[in-house]
Design an enzyme around this catalytic site. Sequence first.
Site, mmCIF file in Angstrom:
data_model
loop_
_atom_site.group_PDB
_atom_site.id
_atom_site.type_symbol
_atom_site.label_atom_id
_atom_site.label_comp_id
_atom_site.label_asym_id
_atom_site.label_seq_id
_atom_site.Cartn_x
_atom_site.Cartn_y
_atom_site.Cartn_z
ATOM 1 N N ARG A 34 0.845 -1.197 0.000
ATOM 2 C CA ARG A 34 0.000 0.000 0.000
ATOM 3 C C ARG A 34 0.880 1.247 0.000
ATOM 4 N NH1 ARG A 34 -5.389 0.111 0.904
ATOM 5 N NH2 ARG A 34 -6.401 1.997 1.666
ATOM 6 N N PRO B 212 5.506 4.367 0.916
ATOM 7 C CA PRO B 212 4.892 3.109 1.365
ATOM 8 C C PRO B 212 4.240 3.289 2.734
ATOM 9 C CG PRO B 212 7.127 2.723 0.547
ATOM 10 C CD PRO B 212 6.956 4.209 0.676
ATOM 11 N N SER B 213 3.052 2.718 2.898
ATOM 12 C CA SER B 213 2.365 2.811 4.189
ATOM 13 C C SER B 213 2.039 1.445 4.778
ATOM 14 C CB SER B 213 1.072 3.625 4.043
ATOM 15 O OG SER B 213 0.195 3.008 3.120
ATOM 16 N N SER B 214 2.225 0.384 3.994
ATOM 17 C CA SER B 214 2.029 -0.960 4.522
ATOM 18 C C SER B 214 2.798 -1.938 3.659
ATOM 19 C CB SER B 214 0.538 -1.345 4.546
ATOM 20 O OG SER B 214 0.349 -2.557 5.239
ATOM 21 N N ASP C 144 0.870 5.668 0.398
ATOM 22 C CA ASP C 144 0.121 6.809 0.909
ATOM 23 C C ASP C 144 -0.605 7.528 -0.225
ATOM 24 O OD1 ASP C 144 0.394 6.689 3.592
ATOM 25 O OD2 ASP C 144 1.997 8.163 3.754
#
Length: 362
Positions: A66, A74-76, A68
């Site tokens: 995932r 990257p957020s996950s 942002d």
Amino acid sequence: MEWNALTDALRESGALSADWEPVFRAVPRRLFVPDRVHHGGEWLDRKERPVEWAELVASDIPIVTRLDEDGRTPSSSSSMPTVVARMLWHLRVAEGMRVLDIGTGTGWTAALLARRLGVESVTTVELDPELSGAARRRLAANGLPVRAVVGDGMLGHPVGAPYDRVHVTAAVRRVPGALIEQTVPGGVIVVPYGTAFCNGGLLRLTVADDGRSASGPFVEDVAFMWVRDQRPGSGEFGIEDVRHGPSALDPAAVAERTDAAFAIGLRLPGLFRREVWAGYDRFGTGRFEVWDGVSYAHCRLADWGGEHAVSQSGPRDLWDEVAGAHVWWRRQGEPGLGRFGLTVTVAGEHRVWLDEPDRVVG
């Protein structure tokens, strides 16, 4: 590489302990990685490129799942299997223990814990409702329907407390007191920890008998995505009354030495850094920047001893402080992160130490 081949490699390297090996074989990562992942600057779809997807998932690398809203950050992710194995080993779980897993992500770590300890022993918390829902479905589909909660993991999950173990999969700069309060005395919290200067280290805290503090060493060199509300700032600042001079320190001694950068970050909390290469090659005239939100400094990466190599502004001479912290680190015998530790109180006090809790750094 097939998943079993990777598992063999993890075991042979010492990253995967004997008690976790059957769990990893029973719960392969491919069951929990979404069909669409981000790799090499592009989205890769399993349906369109199944062979590449399978090779990626069976590799010992982190996989971004995932981004942002900016489409870049990257957020996950699905963490590197070696790191997952080492974190679970440091957690030191045993039958009958109850675990709080913070940062559900794909659900793979929660699944591994549930396979080892039982579904009823694991609670996992995720801030993003969409990620949590997808992970909950994967866990249920694979016969491991743990309690998956949507919420801020930095608040823990008091409804299910107390826990014997707390496992955090995002980096923090401050360990929340709530996690200590929700862990039994003698319980363990394993959390990636870093500073704005260097991300980071894996911290293994043991909660004190009175439940009011936790203390422990850094046990691994790891770097994780930041907890969202603890991400370092962007580095926007005003520059006035610039002071120039030479550097007493080759910035490469910091830029290329994680152990030095980690120690400096602990010694100078609140100090941000970055290396700027835009328009430069590695041996050109790039710069090493540091700032604290008010003061700013940079040092040229080439000709760092030149008369105008360092520029500093604001009330602090930040580059001089970095050079001084580096001298301190060398005088201590150039300690790696394993010689440092942290004591945290429920009230929020953080004390960094070297070798033993009474030897406070700072």
